[in-house]
Motif scaffolding. Structure first.
Motif, PDB file in Angstrom:
ATOM      1  N   LYS A   1     -10.244  -6.983 -14.395  1.00  0.00           N
ATOM      2  CA  LYS A   1      -9.177  -7.185 -13.415  1.00  0.00           C
ATOM      3  C   LYS A   1      -9.290  -8.593 -12.844  1.00  0.00           C
TER       4      LYS A   1
ATOM      5  N   TYR B   1      -2.950  -9.229 -10.636  1.00  0.00           N
ATOM      6  CA  TYR B   1      -2.412  -9.372  -9.277  1.00  0.00           C
ATOM      7  C   TYR B   1      -2.189 -10.851  -8.977  1.00  0.00           C
TER       8      TYR B   1
ATOM      9  N   ALA C   1      -6.305  -1.592  -0.932  1.00  0.00           N
ATOM     10  CA  ALA C   1      -6.938  -0.951  -2.086  1.00  0.00           C
ATOM     11  C   ALA C   1      -6.124   0.271  -2.522  1.00  0.00           C
ATOM     12  N   GLU C   2      -5.703   1.064  -1.534  1.00  0.00           N
ATOM     13  CA  GLU C   2      -4.915   2.262  -1.861  1.00  0.00           C
ATOM     14  C   GLU C   2      -3.591   1.898  -2.514  1.00  0.00           C
ATOM     15  N   ARG C   3      -2.956   0.879  -1.941  1.00  0.00           N
ATOM     16  CA  ARG C   3      -1.634   0.480  -2.443  1.00  0.00           C
ATOM     17  C   ARG C   3      -1.732  -0.091  -3.864  1.00  0.00           C
TER      18      ARG C   3
ATOM     19  N   ASP D   1      -3.980   0.439  -6.020  1.00  0.00           N
ATOM     20  CA  ASP D   1      -4.441   1.442  -6.951  1.00  0.00           C
ATOM     21  C   ASP D   1      -3.245   2.051  -7.694  1.00  0.00           C
ATOM     22  N   GLN D   2      -2.102   1.985  -7.008  1.00  0.00           N
ATOM     23  CA  GLN D   2      -0.896   2.559  -7.622  1.00  0.00           C
ATOM     24  C   GLN D   2      -0.060   1.540  -8.377  1.00  0.00           C
TER      25      GLN D   2
ATOM     26  N   GLU E   1      -0.230  -1.305 -11.351  1.00  0.00           N
ATOM     27  CA  GLU E   1      -1.064  -1.924 -12.380  1.00  0.00           C
ATOM     28  C   GLU E   1      -0.926  -3.448 -12.319  1.00  0.00           C
TER      29      GLU E   1
ATOM     30  N   VAL F   1      -9.328  -5.058  -4.665  1.00  0.00           N
ATOM     31  CA  VAL F   1      -9.269  -4.410  -5.991  1.00  0.00           C
ATOM     32  C   VAL F   1     -10.594  -4.526  -6.744  1.00  0.00           C
ATOM     33  N   ASN F   2     -11.586  -5.099  -6.071  1.00  0.00           N
ATOM     34  CA  ASN F   2     -12.880  -5.347  -6.718  1.00  0.00           C
ATOM     35  C   ASN F   2     -12.710  -6.091  -8.029  1.00  0.00           C
TER      36      ASN F   2
END
Ligand code: ASP
Length: 439
Positions: free
Chosen positions: A2, A33, A155-157, A159-160, A162, A197-198
């Protein structure tokens, strides 16, 4: 794998630049991203969109007509949309922005629209999802960046998603209004996204092929730094090296995510890797040299100072009470010198002097102004004999008088104080002795 990729203003200044960026992103699927800045300068005399927005908003705030300024901003974006042949209209966005300018939505709101609109264009061009930074980046009640809340939400956002475009430079404050980071703050957004996003790597694309060993305005075509540690970079950025926003390192430091500075105009160049730690030895003992002019020193003398417990604290408290931060505090047995920024100090000078007399009753206080500080930074200096010797003999040969020396036991840097007028000569002498002679 990533990757988070941030593109600076000059990388997105025109449709042509956007195309280069498009190629870079499409070339590597792990570039997932994207954090864009606002369009920057197309040529040296050009004006950045962020500056145009500030200017336009100030006119609006003062109740002056701002339509021609606004029109020029629209034209900059339209030129990019047309050049990329995008089927996109920002009509509605501009209508809303204009209305908000009229309603005085705030300077930060105004400036943030530069990245916001560029993000929409970028998302359309790359066919990625657009995520407004105001939905995922937060500031707390005191106006400080809220790392915890942001990290969780982002992070949550992500995650959805790509692939996504998240505009740089701004977020939402506790009261719901838009707030920006300081200038150049898209770098910080890039770090925040990489952290959330690590990411394996944070690529920061700009218009230079990485960090240079020193300022190219002083040394013509200086060498590029291949690898630099966060710590070294922090020292160099603080002292004036400006490729990356100094606050961009903090979010990544604890996560150990490397930053790679790359050049959009020369994508084959490897650029500079910024890492937590490395076994790779720097090429020339020192990693970089940076510095700033415009410091003042306050030299306090008092007989038997060294035996007076609490002396240093009382002195520094006076600076604290005057809202001044200090840069360096070298001391002798009966002397203590405090280095401060001259412009900040000037306004408070007499109040500081009176405060020092009250607090520690010194024998004398001497002020000196127009000083420059130079940081010679390098992990290679640790346990290497002779670095300081080489620096000071080079300075002596260049007829530079050294006013202050400060080296902590971390041995990561040596700070040297000289007079403003010797600044360039000093940097040149140090560069030559470490870099030029080894080339
Ligand atoms: N556009 C903003 C500025 O000019 C932020 C950035 O480019 O990083 O400062």
């Amino acid at each position: 794998m990533k990757k988070v990729v941030k593109f600076g203003g000059s990388s997105l200044a025109s449709a042509e630049q956007f195309q280069k960026v498009g190629e870079i992103i499409r070339e590597d699927k792990s570039r997932r991203y994207v954090v864009p800045s606002a369009p920057g300068k197309r040529y040296p005399e050009d004006v950045k969109v962020t500056d145009m927005l500030y200017d336009c908003y100030h006119a609006a705030e003062e109740g002056k007509s701002f339509s021609s300024k606004f029109k020029r901003i629209r034209e900059r974006y339209q030129e990019i949309i047309d050049g990329l042949h995008l089927d996109l209209s920002l009509e509605e966005e501009f209508r809303l922005i204009e209305q908000n300018f009229r309603e005085k939505a705030g300077e930060d709101y105004a400036a943030s629209r530069g990245e916001y609109l560029n993000g929409i264009i970028m998302a359309c061009y790359l066919q990625m999802e657009f995520i407004d930074a105001a939905e995922v980046i937060f500031f707390d009640e005191e106006g400080a960046f809220d790392a915890e809340k942001t990290n969780k939400c982002l992070a949550e956002r992500l995650d959805q998603a790509e692939y996504a475009v998240i505009p740089g430079f701004y977020g939402k404050s506790a009261n719901g209004t838009i707030k920006t980071f300081s200038r150049g703050g898209s770098d910080i957004t890039g770090s925040i996204v990489a952290r959330a996003v690590n990411a394996d790597i944070y690529e920061n694309w700009t218009d230079v092929s990485g960090f240079l060993v020193t300022d190219p305005r002083i040394i013509k075509d200086p060498e590029t730094i291949g690898t630099i540690t966060y710590k070294e970079l922090r020292e160099l950025s603080y002292m004036g090296a400006t490729v990356l926003h100094a606050d961009a390192i903090l979010p990544l430091r604890s996560a150990g995510i490397p930053i790679n500075i790359r050049n959009t105009n020369r994508p084959k160049d490897k650029g500079t890797m910024i890492v937590e730690s490395t076994c790779s030895k720097p090429k020339y003992t020192i990693t970089g040299i940076a510095g700033k002019k415009g410091f003042a020193s306050i030299n306090i003398e008092k007989d038997m100072m060294n035996s007076e417990i609490g002396f240093g604290r009382k002195v520094l408290q006076v600076f604290e009470e005057n809202g001044l931060s200090f840069e360096h505090v070298p001391s002798g047995i009966d002397t203590l010198t405090v280095f401060v920024h001259q412009d900040e100090f000037q306004e408070k000078e007499q109040s500081v002097i009176a405060g020092l007399h009250r607090a520690v009753n010194p024998d004398t206080i001497e002020l000196e102004s127009d000083l420059a500080l130079i940081a010679v930074v390098g992990r290679g200096m640790k346990r290497t004999r002779g670095t300081a010797g080489r620096i000071f003999s080079a300075l002596a040969h260049a007829h530079v008088n050294v006013k202050m020396i400060d080296q902590g036991s971390s041995e990561l840097n040596i700070i040297i104080g000289v007079e403003n007028r010797d600044f360039e000569a000093a940097i040149k002498a140090i560069y030559d002795i470490f870099v030029t002679v080894s080339l």
